[in-house]
Design a protein around this motif. Structure first.
Motif, PDB file in Angstrom:
ATOM      1  N   VAL A 447       0.840  -1.204   0.000  1.00 18.61           N
ATOM      2  CA  VAL A 447       0.000   0.000   0.000  1.00 18.61           C
ATOM      3  C   VAL A 447       0.873   1.251   0.000  1.00 18.61           C
ATOM      4  CG1 VAL A 447      -1.634   1.344   1.369  1.00 18.61           C
ATOM      5  CG2 VAL A 447      -1.973  -1.131   1.082  1.00 18.61           C
ATOM      6  N   TYR A 448       1.945   1.236   0.772  1.00 23.75           N
ATOM      7  CA  TYR A 448       2.864   2.374   0.822  1.00 23.75           C
ATOM      8  C   TYR A 448       3.507   2.629  -0.543  1.00 23.75           C
ATOM      9  CZ  TYR A 448       7.105   5.025   1.921  1.00 23.75           C
ATOM     10  OH  TYR A 448       8.109   5.947   1.920  1.00 23.75           O
ATOM     11  N   GLY A 449       3.925   1.536  -1.202  1.00 14.59           N
ATOM     12  CA  GLY A 449       4.512   1.673  -2.529  1.00 14.59           C
ATOM     13  C   GLY A 449       3.514   2.213  -3.526  1.00 14.59           C
ATOM     14  N   ALA A 450       2.264   1.746  -3.450  1.00 15.09           N
ATOM     15  CA  ALA A 450       1.231   2.242  -4.355  1.00 15.09           C
ATOM     16  C   ALA A 450       0.953   3.726  -4.144  1.00 15.09           C
ATOM     17  CB  ALA A 450      -0.042   1.428  -4.158  1.00 15.09           C
ATOM     18  N   GLN A 451       0.994   4.174  -2.883  1.00 10.60           N
ATOM     19  CA  GLN A 451       0.779   5.585  -2.587  1.00 10.60           C
ATOM     20  C   GLN A 451       1.891   6.448  -3.169  1.00 10.60           C
ATOM     21  OE1 GLN A 451       0.440   5.408   1.671  1.00 10.60           O
ATOM     22  NE2 GLN A 451      -1.793   5.167   1.629  1.00 10.60           N
ATOM     23  N   LEU A 452       3.122   5.927  -3.171  1.00  6.99           N
ATOM     24  CA  LEU A 452       4.230   6.680  -3.756  1.00  6.99           C
ATOM     25  C   LEU A 452       4.071   6.810  -5.252  1.00  6.99           C
ATOM     26  CD1 LEU A 452       7.372   5.296  -1.842  1.00  6.99           C
ATOM     27  CD2 LEU A 452       6.201   7.499  -1.525  1.00  6.99           C
ATOM     28  N   LEU A 453       3.555   5.738  -5.890  1.00  6.05           N
ATOM     29  CA  LEU A 453       3.425   5.743  -7.356  1.00  6.05           C
ATOM     30  C   LEU A 453       2.250   6.587  -7.826  1.00  6.05           C
ATOM     31  CD1 LEU A 453       4.162   1.971  -8.149  1.00  6.05           C
ATOM     32  CD2 LEU A 453       5.655   3.945  -8.564  1.00  6.05           C
ATOM     33  N   PHE A 454       1.172   6.587  -7.035  1.00  7.53           N
ATOM     34  CA  PHE A 454      -0.046   7.253  -7.506  1.00  7.53           C
ATOM     35  C   PHE A 454      -0.408   8.468  -6.661  1.00  7.53           C
ATOM     36  CE2 PHE A 454      -0.404   2.702  -8.531  1.00  7.53           C
ATOM     37  CZ  PHE A 454      -0.489   2.787  -9.920  1.00  7.53           C
TER      38      PHE A 454
END
Length: 454
Positions: A447-454
């Protein structure tokens, strides 16, 4: 008729030490898993102790406050090698967890505010909620064998959740109610079977195992030495350190917690969490579940979470000490006062085990306490859920009524989703503790990685 006490080692102490070191490195998964490891090593593989004697020792340890798996290691170590064996077995049982928790607590204090670790804990915290809910189900299935016991569990939950009754009073009241019910309900305290007595015969007969006569002189000696060892470090900190009360407060508080920890670590964690957060200010509300998550990933008893509480609390209230020095000292002090009583209870009570086991009054009282433990653990599940599924809470008070409520608009959808995954995994798919924590931690990072990407 008494049998003459065995004085020597039943097996070589060096061989026993190797076995206990091997057991210590496999003690993941809570008391059920830890007891299973000892069962496999001592009863099935080594065949040093018979199944019936092992279960007899387990039943005795279930009567004591504190982590029953560690006390079982002390008791079986005592059977094999006397006092030396009990000290070796009990110490090795907790040593890997102590070292691991010390390192993890330091990592948390140093890096706990980083985004990556925050994301990791955002995934682990929901897993802990599922683990505690499962503990309610498992303990309840074993403990609530009568409608009256269900009533005790519900009353304990209501007393803690709605009226903020102190935990020790709940334990004392449950013991009294259990005693009274036992006088009216025959068989209330009948022990449940912990497993089959079938299996390979032991290589060592029961008569050859170590035992000691229950003399007054021996008991007084063990009691005096145990109390001195237990409280001497607390007294030393209290006398020699006046720049901060944290060592004295933690030493006394966790010494008291060690006396009332019936039913395993989950039973006392609600009490510890409330005191550590709201009374002493050692932790923030959401941090207790993080400490529990760390404890779930280490070998040894789950009560090791108190080491995390002590470390973080002393780091923030170091007085004239360097914060890191204060944290390590407090961590070791609390570990000492938590586990030394376990040695005292077992070495003092082992010679009287048969007498204790046949005492129906004590059995009924402990049946009531065990039932209350279910309500206590349920209260812990509510506490963790409230502070990890919602960002904000408020307290409703009216007279003796006190209830912590969530601010519904502050709900965390990610936390709810990961909690759902953990619950389905543990209850429907049969995931173990470590697998659940690992998958939920990975989801938190994802989830943290997805927040960084989007």
């Amino acid at each position: 008729m008494h049998t003459r006490p065995t004085q020597g080692d039943v097996i070589p102490l060096g061989e026993a030490t190797k076995a206990w070191a091997s057991i210590a490195l496999q003690t993941f998964g809570g008391p059920a898993g830890q007891i299973a490891v000892m069962q496999h090593k001592l009863v099935d593989e080594k065949r040093w102790i018979g199944q019936q004697r092992f279960l007899h020792a387990l039943n005795f340890c279930m009567l004591l406050p504190g982590p029953e798996a560690q006390q079982l290691s002390i008791y079986t170590g005592w059977l094999l090698n006397g006092t030396r064996g009990g000290l070796v077995a009990g110490s090795l049982f907790v040593l890997p967890g102590v070292l691991a928790m010390l390192a993890l607590s330091a990592v948390y204090v140093r890096f706990g505010e980083t985004d990556v670790l925050a994301a990791l804990f955002d995934g682990i915290a929901p897993a802990v909620i599922a683990i505690v809910v499962q503990a309610v189900q498992r303990v309840g299935k074993r403990a609530l064998r009568h409608r009256a016991l269900v009533g005790i569990a519900v009353a304990a939950f209501v007393a803690l959740t709605l009226f903020a009754v102190p935990f020790p009073l709940v334990v004392l009241a449950a013991g009294l109610i259990g005693w009274l019910l036992g006088r009216r309900i025959p068989g209330l305290a009948d022990a449940t079977a912990h497993g089959s007595t079938d299996g390979p015969p032991p290589l060592i007969s029961d008569d050859a195992l170590h035992h000691a006569l229950p003399t007054k002189r021996r008991s007084l000696g063990v009691l005096a030495l145990g109390l001195v060892l237990w409280f001497a470090p607390v007294a030393a900190f209290g006398v020699l350190v006046d720049s901060t009360p944290v060592f004295r407060d933690q030493g006394l508080f966790f010494s008291g917690a060690a006396v009332v920890t019936f039913g395993g670590a989950y039973a006392v964690l609600s009490f510890v969490a409330h005191q550590a957060v709201y009374v002493y200010g050692w932790l923030a509300p959401g941090e207790m579940v993080r400490g529990l998550a760390l404890a779930e990933t280490t070998p040894g008893p789950l009560i090791m979470v108190v080491q995390f509480v002590a470390f973080v609390g002393a780091y923030r209230q170091p007085g004239s000490f360097d914060p890191w020095v204060a944290a390590v000292l407090a961590s070791l002090l609390v570990t000492w006062v938590t586990f030394v009583p376990c040695f005292l209870w077992v070495l003092l009570g082992a010679p009287y085990v048969e007498r204790l086991r046949s005492n129906r009054v004590l059995g009924n009282a402990l049946t009531g306490i065990t039932a209350a433990v279910v309500g206590v653990i349920a209260n812990l599940a509510v506490f963790f859920s409230l502070h990890n599924l919602f960002d904000d809470q408020h307290t409703f008070e009216r007279g003796p009524f006190r209830l912590d409520l969530p601010v519904l608009t502050s709900w965390d959808p990610v936390a709810f989703a990961i909690t759902a995954v953990a619950l389905v995994g543990m209850f429907r798919l049969g995931w173990g503790t470590l697998r659940t924590i690992g998958i939920c931690a990975a989801l938190g990072l994802l989830v943290y990685g997805a927040q960084l990407l989007f």
